[in-house]
Enzyme design. Sequence first.
Site, PDB file in Angstrom:
ATOM      1  N   HIS A 256       1.464  -0.349  -0.145  1.00 48.90           N
ATOM      2  CA  HIS A 256       0.842  -1.020  -1.291  1.00 48.90           C
ATOM      3  C   HIS A 256      -0.167  -0.127  -2.004  1.00 48.90           C
ATOM      4  O   HIS A 256      -0.529  -0.392  -3.148  1.00 48.90           O
ATOM      5  CB  HIS A 256       0.177  -2.338  -0.849  1.00 48.90           C
ATOM      6  N   ASP A 329       5.258  -2.572   4.855  1.00 46.98           N
ATOM      7  CA  ASP A 329       4.204  -1.973   4.017  1.00 46.98           C
ATOM      8  C   ASP A 329       3.825  -0.576   4.510  1.00 46.98           C
ATOM      9  O   ASP A 329       2.653  -0.283   4.753  1.00 46.98           O
ATOM     10  CB  ASP A 329       2.976  -2.899   4.007  1.00 46.98           C
ATOM     11  N   SER A 409      -7.476   0.288   3.757  1.00 52.03           N
ATOM     12  CA  SER A 409      -6.024   0.108   3.669  1.00 52.03           C
ATOM     13  C   SER A 409      -5.289   1.397   3.999  1.00 52.03           C
ATOM     14  O   SER A 409      -5.647   2.472   3.514  1.00 52.03           O
ATOM     15  CB  SER A 409      -5.635  -0.331   2.259  1.00 52.03           C
TER      16      SER A 409
END
Length: 684
Positions: A256, A329, A409
Amino acid sequence: MSFRRYTLAIIGVLVGYAWVTGAATAQERTALPSRQHATARSTADIAIQTLPTVDVEALRAKAEKRADKGEPYRFGKAFDTDYSLHKNGTWEQLPSGSWLWRLRIRSENAVSLNFGFKNFLLPRGAKLYVHDPRGEVIHGPYTREDATKGQLWTPIVPGNQAIIELEVPEGKRERTSVLVSRANHGFRPLSPKPTKKADVGSRSCNIDVACPEADPWRNQIRSVGLYSINGTDLCSGSLINNTSEDGTPYFLTAEHCLEGSEEKVTSMVFYWNYQHPTCRPQGGEEEIPPTTDDKTDQTSSGALLRMSYGNCENTNGFCSSNDIAGKPDITLVEIDEPIPASYNLFLNGWNREEEFAPSEAVSIHHPSTYGKRITFEFDQTAITGLSNSSNDTHIRVNWDKGTTERGSSGGPLFDSSQRTVGVLSSGGLGCEVQDWYGRIYNAWETGGPIGAQLQGWLDPRNTGSKTLSGRPLNGETDVAPPAPVQDFQISEVDTREPSVTLRWTATGDDGRTGSAQRYLLRYDTTRIESAADFEQARPVNVPLLPAPAGRTEIATVTSSDGLETGRTYYFALVAEDDAGNRSSQASPGREAVLTREIRIDEGGVASGPTSSSTTRFVLDKTQEVRVELYDLLGRRLRILLDREIPEGFRQSVRISTGSLSSGPYFLRFNGETFTETRKITVVN
């Protein structure tokens, strides 16, 4: 610069070396071309471009609303630009004959600037730098080898103004192409100041990787890096090993963050070993001092997309956690430039077992782009879908100590065997939160938009292994430096070329065994006496691979390296091994004087019964020279010197005056091309 090497009694000229410059080695402090020439224009005279005004408060407020860990941390505002060498900036020719192009870029209220270049086509020998006006933060030199698919993206330069500086060899200006296609205004620092706002209060429960509880994870800490995308957004990720054990710099992160976009992958800039040097205390809403480490000290630029498996490649703009569900992801990239061994990085191992969920877990990451932190889970984790959905794409973690934030992330999740099992996809904010990590297992045999699978890159030998251990990126850590270079001397000076030939005996790698990895040869117009002097001196390119210890090596520095007639130069040489360890610096016992004409000191006064007088001179041409001493009546008393004198070296003539009567005397210098007289006075 030419280079010659001698072995035993056989003289061989070594040619065909690849000259190595560029961002991989650029992180050592490099002297800017504009600082090497007194004739270069001042910074105030360089053309300037000013970016449009931005509403900084509005940008910060909008960025703070991006509270989902499914979005990268945004710190910059992008401006498309078309600044080129032909339309913008300032050109000037340096005394060496090379051309210098500079452009200042300013953005009001910016805390940092960074740039994206397209059509990055430099001829051999051309070098580009990006720096602040004071030259305290310098990125570069970047060369033609540093472009990724014709693009180059640079690390941040702190402040609201930056200078782009390009040096092009003489005769190659028309073959040079650079377009500044993107300028990014940093509206908040990569390390924000701590606050007591509720939405950022989790920062006080983060744990520095310098703290004692992180000691068992020192290798894994070395693997984790912060990276920017398009110069405006930031995520975390980590280097990862493959079954060939060949040191390929694969980097694993969240899909992402990059959305499976090859263009965004090309723009990646990596910041390594950015962490606070000491363990800061946790606790409540207490403000924690900001990280003192320099995030711009160790960087890499550019990457190639190897695989990506998630849902975000079809979204417009960065996707949120709602878009991530259903796939793990995960993205794998390969860093597109050599990483200096001196960075001392580590490639993580991995675990792709199907039913495996760690009984304990650790994550290392850059929360809100702060220095590196570590987070601990002491209980059993669970295989689940994102946000507890029914599939098996993620691992759910309930943190016991520490936390994660935006910017974390893509950070790795490790099992108790210190192997990577997933990357951070999404989760809550605050302390004691739940997070979800996309599983390596689910991306192993399923390809992304470029038709690749994770197994093809991490198991290129097709071993079928379910687990793999980690390893240092550049092999075992080497802490033994090369021994100092021996017999370093100036062997010849040509004042007309001009050129200076240097000779030395090759040192080894660890001490005086084997071969060093490279030489760092530098010069200055003042003596190079300290390490600080060496870092500020001008570098000269030398071959990558020095000879084995004990062999004689010769290098010739010429005007193409920046030497100018009429100046005096001092040299210093350092040997470096492949781990970045350096020898102490060696300097010749004398300097090189590129004089335009013969120089002879004026005479002086000598007094006392044991006194003497010394006169120095330098020749502009090698020749036989006789120096004679005469009294006032023209009678020759002594021949002080009678031999061939090489050009470009200071020579000393010493006259013992203790046996002479008081009064005037004369020194006569007779050469093949000159006759000069100097008066001395003796007082006894």
